[in-house]
Design a protein around this motif. Structure first.
Motif, PDB file in Angstrom:
ATOM      1  N   ASP A  40       0.910  -1.195   0.095  1.00 15.20           N
ATOM      2  CA  ASP A  40      -0.015   0.022   0.108  1.00 15.20           C
ATOM      3  C   ASP A  40       0.876   1.443  -0.116  1.00 15.20           C
ATOM      4  N   ASP A  41       0.797   2.033  -0.857  1.00 13.77           N
ATOM      5  CA  ASP A  41       1.698   3.348  -1.166  1.00 13.77           C
ATOM      6  C   ASP A  41       3.146   2.862  -1.009  1.00 13.77           C
ATOM      7  N   GLY A  42       3.516   1.684  -1.674  1.00 10.76           N
ATOM      8  CA  GLY A  42       4.988   1.231  -1.613  1.00 10.76           C
ATOM      9  C   GLY A  42       5.347   0.778  -0.370  1.00 10.76           C
ATOM     10  N   SER A  43       4.484   0.437   0.622  1.00 12.52           N
ATOM     11  CA  SER A  43       4.966  -0.232   1.844  1.00 12.52           C
ATOM     12  C   SER A  43       4.356  -1.562   1.873  1.00 12.52           C
ATOM     13  N   GLU A  44       5.117  -2.765   2.312  1.00 13.13           N
ATOM     14  CA  GLU A  44       4.615  -3.942   2.347  1.00 13.13           C
ATOM     15  C   GLU A  44       3.888  -4.062   3.553  1.00 13.13           C
ATOM     16  N   ARG A  45       2.685  -4.714   3.406  1.00  8.73           N
ATOM     17  CA  ARG A  45       1.644  -4.765   4.423  1.00  8.73           C
ATOM     18  C   ARG A  45       1.239  -6.369   4.724  1.00  8.73           C
ATOM     19  N   ASP A  46       0.661  -6.571   5.778  1.00  4.37           N
ATOM     20  CA  ASP A  46       0.274  -7.956   6.155  1.00  4.37           C
ATOM     21  C   ASP A  46      -1.080  -7.962   5.296  1.00  4.37           C
ATOM     22  N   LEU A  47      -1.396  -8.787   4.392  1.00  9.52           N
ATOM     23  CA  LEU A  47      -2.733  -8.642   3.446  1.00  9.52           C
ATOM     24  C   LEU A  47      -3.769  -8.819   4.178  1.00  9.52           C
ATOM     25  N   TYR A  48      -3.941  -9.794   5.076  1.00 14.77           N
ATOM     26  CA  TYR A  48      -5.166  -9.897   5.780  1.00 14.77           C
ATOM     27  C   TYR A  48      -5.200  -8.986   6.917  1.00 14.77           C
ATOM     28  N   GLN A  49      -4.349  -8.458   7.501  1.00 18.04           N
ATOM     29  CA  GLN A  49      -4.533  -7.552   8.537  1.00 18.04           C
ATOM     30  C   GLN A  49      -4.908  -6.283   7.806  1.00 18.04           C
ATOM     31  N   TRP A  50      -4.470  -5.914   6.713  1.00 13.81           N
ATOM     32  CA  TRP A  50      -4.706  -4.802   5.818  1.00 13.81           C
ATOM     33  C   TRP A  50      -6.183  -4.811   5.244  1.00 13.81           C
ATOM     34  N   ALA A  51      -6.500  -5.982   4.953  1.00  9.55           N
ATOM     35  CA  ALA A  51      -7.771  -6.132   4.286  1.00  9.55           C
ATOM     36  C   ALA A  51      -8.723  -5.926   5.422  1.00  9.55           C
ATOM     37  N   GLU A  52      -8.662  -6.357   6.432  1.00  8.91           N
ATOM     38  CA  GLU A  52      -9.534  -6.230   7.739  1.00  8.91           C
ATOM     39  C   GLU A  52      -9.723  -5.029   7.993  1.00  8.91           C
ATOM     40  N   GLN A  53      -8.690  -4.326   8.213  1.00  6.14           N
ATOM     41  CA  GLN A  53      -8.762  -2.965   8.664  1.00  6.14           C
ATOM     42  C   GLN A  53      -9.284  -1.808   7.623  1.00  6.14           C
ATOM     43  N   GLU A  54      -8.939  -1.879   6.462  1.00  2.00           N
ATOM     44  CA  GLU A  54      -9.032  -1.104   5.306  1.00  2.00           C
ATOM     45  C   GLU A  54     -10.293  -1.406   4.211  1.00  2.00           C
ATOM     46  N   ILE A  55     -10.816  -2.741   4.355  1.00  2.00           N
ATOM     47  CA  ILE A  55     -12.034  -3.242   3.685  1.00  2.00           C
ATOM     48  C   ILE A  55     -13.019  -3.564   4.377  1.00  2.00           C
ATOM     49  N   PHE A  56     -12.875  -4.805   5.083  1.00  2.00           N
ATOM     50  CA  PHE A  56     -14.137  -5.214   5.677  1.00  2.00           C
ATOM     51  C   PHE A  56     -14.632  -4.576   6.944  1.00  2.00           C
ATOM     52  N   SER A  57     -13.618  -4.301   8.023  1.00  2.00           N
ATOM     53  CA  SER A  57     -14.261  -3.270   8.883  1.00  2.00           C
ATOM     54  C   SER A  57     -14.618  -2.074   8.740  1.00  2.00           C
ATOM     55  N   ALA A  58     -13.940  -1.436   7.686  1.00  2.00           N
ATOM     56  CA  ALA A  58     -14.380  -0.021   7.266  1.00  2.00           C
ATOM     57  C   ALA A  58     -15.128   0.139   6.119  1.00  2.00           C
ATOM     58  N   HIS A  59     -15.743  -1.016   5.736  1.00  2.00           N
ATOM     59  CA  HIS A  59     -16.727  -0.944   4.607  1.00  2.00           C
ATOM     60  C   HIS A  59     -16.105  -0.357   3.286  1.00  2.00           C
ATOM     61  N   GLY A  60     -14.986  -0.958   2.862  1.00  2.00           N
ATOM     62  CA  GLY A  60     -14.348  -0.373   1.711  1.00  2.00           C
ATOM     63  C   GLY A  60     -15.331  -0.910   0.427  1.00  2.00           C
ATOM     64  N   ARG A  61     -14.976   0.097  -0.414  1.00  2.00           N
ATOM     65  CA  ARG A  61     -15.639  -0.129  -1.807  1.00  2.00           C
ATOM     66  C   ARG A  61     -14.762   0.596  -3.000  1.00  2.00           C
ATOM     67  N   MET A  62     -14.658  -0.277  -4.084  1.00  2.00           N
ATOM     68  CA  MET A  62     -13.864   0.146  -5.160  1.00  2.00           C
ATOM     69  C   MET A  62     -15.115   0.563  -6.482  1.00  2.00           C
ATOM     70  N   ASP A  63     -14.911   1.691  -6.810  1.00  2.00           N
ATOM     71  CA  ASP A  63     -15.750   2.055  -7.945  1.00  2.00           C
ATOM     72  C   ASP A  63     -14.650   2.231  -9.232  1.00  2.00           C
ATOM     73  N   VAL A  64     -14.418   1.401  -9.984  1.00  2.00           N
ATOM     74  CA  VAL A  64     -13.413   1.279 -11.112  1.00  2.00           C
ATOM     75  C   VAL A  64     -13.679   2.270 -12.117  1.00  2.00           C
ATOM     76  N   GLU A  65     -12.620   3.222 -12.415  1.00  2.00           N
ATOM     77  CA  GLU A  65     -12.807   4.225 -13.507  1.00  2.00           C
ATOM     78  C   GLU A  65     -12.248   3.869 -14.766  1.00  2.00           C
ATOM     79  N   SER A  66     -11.079   2.906 -14.700  1.00  2.00           N
ATOM     80  CA  SER A  66     -10.687   2.566 -16.002  1.00  2.00           C
ATOM     81  C   SER A  66      -9.562   1.553 -15.651  1.00  2.00           C
ATOM     82  N   GLU A  67      -9.302   0.455 -16.575  1.00  2.00           N
ATOM     83  CA  GLU A  67      -8.492  -0.422 -16.595  1.00  2.00           C
ATOM     84  C   GLU A  67      -7.732  -0.652 -17.682  1.00  2.00           C
ATOM     85  N   GLU A  68      -6.443  -0.952 -17.498  1.00  2.00           N
ATOM     86  CA  GLU A  68      -5.462  -1.522 -18.638  1.00  2.00           C
ATOM     87  C   GLU A  68      -5.907  -2.567 -19.674  1.00  2.00           C
ATOM     88  N   PRO A  69      -5.411  -2.658 -20.622  1.00  2.00           N
ATOM     89  CA  PRO A  69      -5.518  -3.742 -21.551  1.00  2.00           C
ATOM     90  C   PRO A  69      -5.177  -5.081 -20.674  1.00  2.00           C
TER      91      PRO A  69
END
Length: 108
Positions: A40-69
């Protein structure tokens, strides 16, 4: 205008975004390899700890604007209860068996 998760090009990335937006921990884990890593922003994170904090407990949502080929690089408006909304970039590494082995995210 955002791209619906079901319209994203790569199946694993599509499933990742759908799992994040649904707050589905099991679907999220299912799309990842057992030893998946992330940064995240160039810093290695513990994936599941990060996901719990940044996604699941905080109701994270991605609204995709664009994707590369190929669908392995996204720009999305990411929002959660902790940080509000921000424009983010996401890059995914996929294994031969179509699982995500690594993702990198950060402000776009």
């Amino acid at each position: 205008m955002s791209i619906p998760a079901e319209s994203l090009s790569h199946p694993a990335v599509r499933d990742f975004v759908a799992a994040v937006n649904a707050g589905d921990r099991n679907a999220f884990a299912d799309v990842l390899t057992p030893n998946a890593t992330m940064s995240d922003d160039g810093s290695e994170r513990d994936l599941y700890q990060w996901a719990e904090q940044e996604i699941f407990s905080a109701h994270g949502r991605m609204d995709v604007e664009s994707e590369e080929p190929g669908g392995l690089v996204l720009v999305a408006r990411y929002s959660n209860d902790t940080w509000g909304a921000m424009r983010t970039a996401w890059q995914f590494t996929i294994t031969d068996d179509e699982k995500i082995s690594r993702f990198e995210t950060g402000q776009a």
